[in-house]
Design an enzyme around this catalytic site. Structure first.
Site, mmCIF file in Angstrom:
data_model
loop_
_atom_site.group_PDB
_atom_site.id
_atom_site.type_symbol
_atom_site.label_atom_id
_atom_site.label_comp_id
_atom_site.label_asym_id
_atom_site.label_seq_id
_atom_site.Cartn_x
_atom_site.Cartn_y
_atom_site.Cartn_z
ATOM 1 N N ASP A 38 0.793 -1.057 0.020
ATOM 2 C CA ASP A 38 0.026 -0.052 -0.016
ATOM 3 C C ASP A 38 0.887 1.515 -0.019
ATOM 4 O O ASP A 38 2.028 1.230 0.444
ATOM 5 C CB ASP A 38 -0.876 0.154 1.220
ATOM 6 N N ARG B 267 -1.770 -0.608 -8.526
ATOM 7 C CA ARG B 267 -3.097 -0.294 -7.964
ATOM 8 C C ARG B 267 -3.442 1.177 -8.108
ATOM 9 O O ARG B 267 -2.345 1.911 -7.462
ATOM 10 C CB ARG B 267 -3.564 -0.847 -6.646
HETATM 11 C C1 LIG Z 1 -8.904 -1.284 -2.781
HETATM 12 C C2 LIG Z 1 -8.275 0.091 -2.248
HETATM 13 C C3 LIG Z 1 -7.047 0.142 -1.760
HETATM 14 C C4 LIG Z 1 -6.510 1.429 -1.372
HETATM 15 N N1 LIG Z 1 -5.350 1.655 -1.004
HETATM 16 C C5 LIG Z 1 -4.968 2.760 -0.902
HETATM 17 C C6 LIG Z 1 -3.599 3.059 -0.716
HETATM 18 O O1 LIG Z 1 -2.735 2.158 -0.686
HETATM 19 N N2 LIG Z 1 -3.264 4.141 -0.347
HETATM 20 C C7 LIG Z 1 -4.093 5.268 -0.321
HETATM 21 O O2 LIG Z 1 -3.717 6.286 0.195
HETATM 22 N N3 LIG Z 1 -5.237 5.056 -0.390
HETATM 23 C C8 LIG Z 1 -5.864 3.734 -0.596
HETATM 24 N N4 LIG Z 1 -7.201 3.744 -1.047
HETATM 25 C C9 LIG Z 1 -7.938 4.820 -0.667
HETATM 26 C C10 LIG Z 1 -8.309 5.676 -1.861
HETATM 27 O O3 LIG Z 1 -7.133 6.687 -1.997
HETATM 28 C C11 LIG Z 1 -9.256 6.617 -1.549
HETATM 29 O O4 LIG Z 1 -9.054 7.462 -0.363
HETATM 30 C C12 LIG Z 1 -10.951 6.188 -1.382
HETATM 31 O O5 LIG Z 1 -10.826 4.888 -2.139
HETATM 32 C C13 LIG Z 1 -12.090 6.993 -1.729
HETATM 33 O O6 LIG Z 1 -11.851 7.390 -3.170
HETATM 34 P P1 LIG Z 1 -12.792 7.183 -4.150
HETATM 35 O O7 LIG Z 1 -11.961 6.597 -5.473
HETATM 36 O O8 LIG Z 1 -13.567 5.819 -3.837
HETATM 37 O O9 LIG Z 1 -13.659 8.272 -4.588
HETATM 38 P P2 LIG Z 1 -14.125 9.154 -3.761
HETATM 39 O O10 LIG Z 1 -14.577 10.412 -4.786
HETATM 40 O O11 LIG Z 1 -13.545 9.548 -2.443
HETATM 41 O O12 LIG Z 1 -15.619 8.890 -3.661
HETATM 42 C C14 LIG Z 1 -16.392 8.682 -4.765
HETATM 43 C C15 LIG Z 1 -17.606 7.971 -3.953
HETATM 44 O O13 LIG Z 1 -17.188 6.686 -3.632
HETATM 45 C C16 LIG Z 1 -18.234 6.391 -2.308
HETATM 46 N N5 LIG Z 1 -17.457 6.147 -1.092
HETATM 47 C C17 LIG Z 1 -16.253 6.539 -0.974
HETATM 48 N N6 LIG Z 1 -15.708 6.121 0.360
HETATM 49 C C18 LIG Z 1 -16.756 5.898 0.792
HETATM 50 C C19 LIG Z 1 -16.933 5.447 2.335
HETATM 51 N N7 LIG Z 1 -16.059 5.418 3.102
HETATM 52 N N8 LIG Z 1 -18.412 4.925 2.428
HETATM 53 C C20 LIG Z 1 -19.167 4.914 1.723
HETATM 54 N N9 LIG Z 1 -18.805 5.359 0.640
HETATM 55 C C21 LIG Z 1 -17.954 5.709 0.061
HETATM 56 C C22 LIG Z 1 -19.253 7.408 -2.157
HETATM 57 O O14 LIG Z 1 -20.314 7.259 -2.886
HETATM 58 C C23 LIG Z 1 -18.258 8.695 -2.868
HETATM 59 O O15 LIG Z 1 -19.420 9.502 -3.511
HETATM 60 C C24 LIG Z 1 -7.685 2.468 -1.388
HETATM 61 C C25 LIG Z 1 -8.888 2.554 -1.864
HETATM 62 C C26 LIG Z 1 -9.292 1.268 -2.409
HETATM 63 C C27 LIG Z 1 -10.900 1.178 -2.954
#
Ligand SMILES: Cc1cc2nc3c(=O)[nH]c(=O)nc-3n(C[C@H](O)[C@H](O)[C@H](O)COP(=O)(O)OP(=O)(O)OC[C@H]3O[C@@H](n4cnc5c(N)ncnc54)[C@H](O)[C@@H]3O)c2cc1C
Length: 285
Positions: free
Chosen positions: A112, A162
């Site tokens: 990560d 990723r």
């Molecule tokens: C498999 C995976 C691995 C990840 N690994 C890392 C990593 O190694 N390092 C890192 O910095 N980040 C990591 N992340 C987190 C990522 O960076 C984001 O902070 C997180 O995924 C929210 O971004 P989004 O793309 O979903 O879009 P956003 O614009 O934040 O959200 C879009 C939509 O997704 C839904 N959503 C998002 N979060 C939530 C929630 N908590 N509960 C309910 N609905 C929600 C909502 O409908 C929102 O409107 C990871 C995420 C995933 C899915």
């Protein structure tokens, strides 16, 4: 909170449970729904190298259990949990040991990405271990200004990426402060990865990012087996089902472990609707 039975029950929305067996049970259920997993043992902040070695041992057991129970899955880890704050060399040795065991089990290890102060060291460690074992991948965050260069470097080295937006609070000097710039960069990096990357993972719950990805692979005739979507366990289960029934590959990031409380609070804090969900459940119980 971590010892309260009621709180633990609610946390199972986002966390598989406290034990490896809990994580394996959830993984089996998800595999039956045609969803693969990446298991994350919770506990980012270790305070000694001894604790980092304990974390490594949990991961070794996890890799072996995935292999022995024929689960479609791999592991995701954070370098701070493997001792990066205390010694780069010791952290490298811990991940090296895990990657070697995973290679014997024909498994993959995802590292990560944490806050920007760790990016250079994380990239270096992944490059070294990928070269040695061939089964170590990285995460690139679209909110960082530097990420296009890093994505291109990873594509050239055939290191699996990723792509996510990025989860840490960063200054504007290193990260785009506006969501629309992050989203624009996400789409640009997604296209580079789909064109030139090795089996990229498009990790997002954002319907716009998902739609842009589907559109791009359709327009470029990219096989649905050449990449996968990734989401967090328990978040946007409606979208998860849609992707699977649409014939796309989906992997869920499944956290487990006794230190679930900080992870759980982060997931709640991201969405006010999640807090309402919890309150409704508390009133019902
Ligand atoms: C498999 C995976 C691995 C990840 N690994 C890392 C990593 O190694 N390092 C890192 O910095 N980040 C990591 N992340 C987190 C990522 O960076 C984001 O902070 C997180 O995924 C929210 O971004 P989004 O793309 O979903 O879009 P956003 O614009 O934040 O959200 C879009 C939509 O997704 C839904 N959503 C998002 N979060 C939530 C929630 N908590 N509960 C309910 N609905 C929600 C909502 O409908 C929102 O409107 C990871 C995420 C995933 C899915």
């Amino acid at each position: 909170m971590e010892t309260s039975a009621a709180a633990r029950r609610l946390a199972t929305r986002f966390v598989a449970g406290e034990t490896l067996d809990d994580a394996l049970a959830v993984s089996r259920r998800l595999n039956q729904e045609k969803i693969t997993v990446t298991l994350d043992h919770l506990g980012e902040s270790v305070s000694t190298l001894g604790e980092a070695a304990e974390a490594r041992d949990v991961y070794l057991r996890t890799v072996e259990a995935i292999h022995n129970s024929q689960i479609q899955g791999n592991v995701s880890l954070k370098l701070t949990q493997f001792g990066l704050d205390f010694s780069y060399e010791q952290c490298l040795a811990n991940v090296d040991q895990l990657a070697a065991r995973a290679a014997e089990c024909d498994e993959f290890v995802r590292v990560d990405m944490e806050s920007s102060e760790y990016v250079d060291r994380t990239l270096q460690l992944v490059k070294d271990l990928h070269q040695k074992h061939g089964n170590v991948g990285i995460v690139i965050q679209a909110y960082l200004h530097r990420s296009k260069k890093d994505v291109e470097d990873m594509c050239a080295r055939r290191i699996r990426v990723r792509l996510c937006k990025g989860a840490y609070l960063e200054p504007a000097t290193v990260a785009f402060p506006d969501k629309q710039d992050v989203d624009r960069n996400y789409v640009e990096l997604m296209k580079i990865l789909l064109d030139r990357g090795l089996y990229p993972a498009i990790a997002t719950h954002d319907e716009k990012m998902i739609a842009a990805t589907k559109e791009y692979v359709a327009a470029r005739n990219i096989s649905r087996d050449a990449f996968e979507f990734q989401m967090l366990y328990g978040i946007r289960r409606d979208l998860q089902r849609q992707l699977v029934s649409g014939g796309y590959r989906l992997r869920l990031y499944v956290p487990f472990g006794r230190a679930w409380y900080p992870y759980y609070m982060r997931r709640l804090a991201e969405r006010p609707a999640n807090v309402l969900f919890i309150l409704r459940n508390l009133l019902r119980s």
